[in-house]
Design a protein around this motif. Sequence first.
Motif, mmCIF file in Angstrom:
data_model
loop_
_atom_site.group_PDB
_atom_site.id
_atom_site.type_symbol
_atom_site.label_atom_id
_atom_site.label_comp_id
_atom_site.label_asym_id
_atom_site.label_seq_id
_atom_site.Cartn_x
_atom_site.Cartn_y
_atom_site.Cartn_z
ATOM 1 N N ALA A 16 -72.990 -17.583 77.127
ATOM 2 C CA ALA A 16 -72.817 -17.542 78.586
ATOM 3 C C ALA A 16 -72.562 -16.124 79.079
ATOM 4 C CB ALA A 16 -71.674 -18.456 78.993
ATOM 5 N N SER A 19 -77.293 -12.554 79.714
ATOM 6 C CA SER A 19 -78.630 -13.037 79.343
ATOM 7 C C SER A 19 -78.675 -14.560 79.354
ATOM 8 C CB SER A 19 -79.048 -12.488 77.984
ATOM 9 O OG SER A 19 -78.145 -12.924 76.990
ATOM 10 N N THR A 39 -70.838 -22.069 75.272
ATOM 11 C CA THR A 39 -70.184 -20.803 74.922
ATOM 12 C C THR A 39 -68.960 -21.047 74.048
ATOM 13 O OG1 THR A 39 -68.850 -18.986 75.804
ATOM 14 C CG2 THR A 39 -69.107 -20.867 77.238
ATOM 15 N N HIS A 47 -68.703 -11.285 76.700
ATOM 16 C CA HIS A 47 -68.639 -9.862 76.432
ATOM 17 C C HIS A 47 -69.200 -9.040 77.615
ATOM 18 C CE1 HIS A 47 -68.962 -6.419 73.715
ATOM 19 N NE2 HIS A 47 -70.134 -6.212 74.242
ATOM 20 N N THR A 48 -70.204 -9.598 78.291
ATOM 21 C CA THR A 48 -70.847 -8.889 79.416
ATOM 22 C C THR A 48 -69.840 -8.455 80.482
ATOM 23 O OG1 THR A 48 -72.879 -10.159 79.094
ATOM 24 C CG2 THR A 48 -72.632 -9.114 81.233
ATOM 25 N N GLY A 53 -70.248 0.856 83.279
ATOM 26 C CA GLY A 53 -70.947 1.952 83.945
ATOM 27 C C GLY A 53 -72.012 1.556 84.933
ATOM 28 N N GLY A 54 -72.821 0.543 84.603
ATOM 29 C CA GLY A 54 -73.853 0.160 85.552
ATOM 30 C C GLY A 54 -75.097 -0.422 84.928
ATOM 31 N N GLU A 212 -65.941 -12.017 70.511
ATOM 32 C CA GLU A 212 -67.097 -12.913 70.373
ATOM 33 C C GLU A 212 -68.264 -12.283 69.609
ATOM 34 O OE1 GLU A 212 -66.365 -12.695 74.574
ATOM 35 O OE2 GLU A 212 -67.558 -14.496 74.757
ATOM 36 N N ASP A 216 -73.173 -14.508 65.584
ATOM 37 C CA ASP A 216 -73.440 -15.903 65.194
ATOM 38 C C ASP A 216 -74.896 -16.323 65.424
ATOM 39 O OD1 ASP A 216 -70.720 -15.630 65.141
ATOM 40 O OD2 ASP A 216 -70.274 -17.409 66.335
ATOM 41 N N GLU A 375 -78.554 -8.992 73.847
ATOM 42 C CA GLU A 375 -78.256 -8.136 72.684
ATOM 43 C C GLU A 375 -78.687 -8.780 71.367
ATOM 44 O OE1 GLU A 375 -74.438 -6.262 73.022
ATOM 45 O OE2 GLU A 375 -74.528 -5.484 70.986
ATOM 46 N N SER A 390 -78.824 -2.103 78.927
ATOM 47 C CA SER A 390 -78.537 -3.451 78.431
ATOM 48 C C SER A 390 -78.415 -4.431 79.596
ATOM 49 C CB SER A 390 -77.260 -3.483 77.597
ATOM 50 O OG SER A 390 -76.925 -4.816 77.333
ATOM 51 N N LEU A 391 -77.700 -4.042 80.632
ATOM 52 C CA LEU A 391 -77.526 -4.982 81.734
ATOM 53 C C LEU A 391 -78.873 -5.328 82.373
ATOM 54 C CD1 LEU A 391 -74.190 -3.944 83.503
ATOM 55 C CD2 LEU A 391 -74.570 -5.607 81.692
HETATM 56 P P1 FAD Z 1 -72.651 -11.504 75.541
HETATM 57 O O1 FAD Z 1 -72.214 -11.080 76.884
HETATM 58 O O2 FAD Z 1 -72.062 -10.838 74.357
HETATM 59 O O3 FAD Z 1 -72.401 -13.062 75.471
HETATM 60 C C1 FAD Z 1 -72.522 -13.770 74.284
HETATM 61 C C2 FAD Z 1 -72.184 -15.217 74.561
HETATM 62 O O4 FAD Z 1 -72.461 -15.989 73.392
HETATM 63 C C3 FAD Z 1 -70.719 -15.466 74.870
HETATM 64 O O5 FAD Z 1 -70.635 -16.437 75.894
HETATM 65 C C4 FAD Z 1 -70.168 -16.033 73.565
HETATM 66 O O6 FAD Z 1 -69.055 -16.855 73.734
HETATM 67 C C5 FAD Z 1 -71.370 -16.833 73.105
HETATM 68 N N1 FAD Z 1 -71.392 -17.142 71.665
HETATM 69 C C6 FAD Z 1 -71.403 -16.278 70.625
HETATM 70 N N2 FAD Z 1 -71.437 -16.964 69.467
HETATM 71 C C7 FAD Z 1 -71.450 -18.279 69.778
HETATM 72 C C8 FAD Z 1 -71.468 -19.470 69.014
HETATM 73 N N3 FAD Z 1 -71.478 -19.478 67.679
HETATM 74 N N4 FAD Z 1 -71.452 -20.663 69.666
HETATM 75 C C9 FAD Z 1 -71.417 -20.708 71.029
HETATM 76 N N5 FAD Z 1 -71.406 -19.600 71.789
HETATM 77 C C10 FAD Z 1 -71.419 -18.395 71.183
HETATM 78 N N6 FAD Z 1 -74.396 -2.226 79.068
HETATM 79 C C11 FAD Z 1 -74.951 -1.693 80.190
HETATM 80 O O7 FAD Z 1 -76.147 -1.800 80.413
HETATM 81 N N7 FAD Z 1 -74.166 -1.039 81.094
HETATM 82 C C12 FAD Z 1 -72.839 -0.871 80.931
HETATM 83 O O8 FAD Z 1 -72.186 -0.301 81.776
HETATM 84 C C13 FAD Z 1 -72.239 -1.409 79.745
HETATM 85 N N8 FAD Z 1 -70.905 -1.259 79.531
HETATM 86 C C14 FAD Z 1 -70.348 -1.819 78.416
HETATM 87 C C15 FAD Z 1 -68.979 -1.697 78.218
HETATM 88 C C16 FAD Z 1 -68.370 -2.255 77.113
HETATM 89 C C17 FAD Z 1 -66.901 -2.118 76.912
HETATM 90 C C18 FAD Z 1 -69.153 -2.936 76.164
HETATM 91 C C19 FAD Z 1 -68.540 -3.514 74.948
HETATM 92 C C20 FAD Z 1 -70.532 -3.070 76.349
HETATM 93 C C21 FAD Z 1 -71.133 -2.509 77.473
HETATM 94 N N9 FAD Z 1 -72.511 -2.641 77.693
HETATM 95 C C22 FAD Z 1 -73.068 -2.104 78.820
HETATM 96 C C23 FAD Z 1 -73.332 -3.483 76.818
HETATM 97 C C24 FAD Z 1 -73.499 -4.859 77.411
HETATM 98 O O9 FAD Z 1 -72.318 -5.237 78.071
HETATM 99 C C25 FAD Z 1 -73.818 -5.920 76.357
HETATM 100 O O10 FAD Z 1 -74.854 -5.475 75.542
HETATM 101 C C26 FAD Z 1 -74.252 -7.197 77.036
HETATM 102 O O11 FAD Z 1 -73.267 -7.615 77.942
HETATM 103 C C27 FAD Z 1 -74.544 -8.337 76.062
HETATM 104 O O12 FAD Z 1 -74.832 -9.484 76.823
HETATM 105 P P2 FAD Z 1 -75.416 -10.799 76.171
HETATM 106 O O13 FAD Z 1 -75.740 -11.724 77.283
HETATM 107 O O14 FAD Z 1 -76.505 -10.465 75.233
HETATM 108 O O15 FAD Z 1 -74.228 -11.389 75.301
#
Ligand code: FAD
Length: 585
Positions: A16, A19, A39, A47-48, A53-54, A212, A216, A375, A390-391
């Motif tokens: 959640a 992405s 989730t 984690h998002t 930064g943006g 998180e 996984d 990611e 990434s965002l």
């Molecule tokens: P996530 O947001 O990591 O979400 C993963 C989801 O999967 C969560 O809901 C989790 O609970 C769920 N999940 C995981 N394993 C399981 C499982 N086994 N069963 C059920 N659910 C599960 N990027 C930018 O572009 N600009 C920025 O300014 C920026 N700032 C950042 C600052 C920080 C401190 C960090 C750490 C990262 C930053 N990034 C930034 C990177 C970006 O935030 C992440 O790459 C991005 O948010 C990842 O999003 P996602 O949707 O792929 O996964």
Amino acid sequence: QEQYEVHDYDIIVIGAGGSGLRAAVEASQVPGIKVAVITKSLLGKAHTVMAEGGVAASFGNLDAPDGWETHFYDTMRSGHFINNYRMVELFAKEAPDRVLELETWGAVFDRTKEGRIMQRPFGAHSFRRLCHIGDHTGLELIRTMQYKALHSGIDVFQEVTMTKLLVHNGRVAGAFGYFREDGRFVLFRARAVVMATGGWGKIFKVTSNSWESTGDGAALAFRAGANLMDMEMVQFHPTGMVWPPGVRGILVTEGVRGEGGLLYNSEGERFMQKYDPERMELSSRDVVARSIFKEVQAGRGTPHGGAWLDISHKGPEYVKAKLPGMYEQFLTLADLDITRERFEVAPTCHYSMGGLRVDPETCATNLPGLFAAGEVACGLHGANRLGGNSLSDLLVFGRRAGLGARQYLEGASDFAPVDDAELNAEMDRVLEPFRRENGVNPYKIHERLQEIMTNHAGIMRSGPVLQEGLDKLLALKEEAQNMGIKGSRIYNPGWHAVFDVENMLLLCEGIIRSALERKESRGAHWRTDYPDELEDWQKINFVESFDGEQIRINTEPVEQMPERLAKLFTYGKAPGLVTERSAEA
Ligand code: FAD
């Protein structure tokens, strides 16, 4: 006999974060399609949410010459050309629309005086490109999409950990897992699955990532037959907090350097002058992280092994307006006022460029019915991700994955029958740690895994050190088969840790094996025994498959750009910076 709940959905989205939510919104746009988001955390707390930064999108609101071509150029160049060019093209072209769409759903970005979306500079972006909401962009993004998802009729299952991806007749058939609060089992039957579980930063001791990020989804999909790619590429962000020890690794956003922050070594030298005189502090992350590492190694580090970052010359008013989160973070965690004092920073593990290999248009993996975005997927960022990309990745490819899954349903069969033997075996496996009363503590295994990765596969690598790391990791894997826990299934974090660790062990093996194969230095992958970037290696990606016993690595050619895109690199500078005169020269 153990019981399990059963839920049927056309599409389940695991994760959640940005992405997952974007995919779920897209998947649910056709009436009659039932979509669920699952989730292991709480809605609104992926984690998002930590993103600061943006989000990068080439509006050109402050720098008119910016456009998708320059964003494409910057992303390929920073990825050291092992990116999937088609993904980068789609991404650069679609990012602005995805950001504007967010505004129609209620997100409010910072504004210029003229009322346009404000954009800030970031490392290795040729123009001011990062749309932001102060330094809490991720929070606004999640808040907006969470409401949009809920209003789109999506069901949400919180605090549920998925432990297995189910496959029937070569197609994905759903996922199995348990509720974290009381350990009861749950089966989600689905006709398509979108994996959106994020990265695996928790494999390192010093990391900016949330709890998180244990990889996984990548591990579950890999076990089920999906391929991983570019696993050797793990990003270290140059600026994590260093002091006090309890906060080591917490991110100091690149926005600090974007807003004018300067880096110094212990001798007061602005050392980036030596490593990238043109871009200085705003060089790409791989270069800045390596530069800080080299300064510390040369004995010019700060008292706790980092570099100084200073933004105090900008004045309190500016810093508090532009970086309110950073101001608060240092004040509360380190008792330090960044509007008046410099502070220590050092590299911290931040992002996984590798992941599930996907088709650029639909985000389909090689496993029919399985899609991936964010990611956990790979191809967009190549050997080094640009900040802010990434965002926009989450928005562009989250949407495409949701669309891909929806379109796949048209040709997909109905729900697969439940295989009781398979589910019984999975429940038995998941409960096994309770039977190993004198087993090894999963936290101890995690700690040693982080040590191995830090000492053998971190920012600086070499063949012999990686090999030694692999040997240690394989021995640890053996030991981990005996992980045991005490207590009950009710709110038992030790139990959850067993599966996190198993997933990380599998991915770490993949990372080290690919890192051994890539005998050159490229982007985030720096090998002291092969210090140069070599043309031959620019032509290949490493693709990993897993047969349940062994990880196999194949080299595959990087798809070459067609002429219409290759010509953007003709003048050796970003298209938006090529004037008629420089084009003629
Ligand atoms: P996530 O947001 O990591 O979400 C993963 C989801 O999967 C969560 O809901 C989790 O609970 C769920 N999940 C995981 N394993 C399981 C499982 N086994 N069963 C059920 N659910 C599960 N990027 C930018 O572009 N600009 C920025 O300014 C920026 N700032 C950042 C600052 C920080 C401190 C960090 C750490 C990262 C930053 N990034 C930034 C990177 C970006 O935030 C992440 O790459 C991005 O948010 C990842 O999003 P996602 O949707 O792929 O996964």
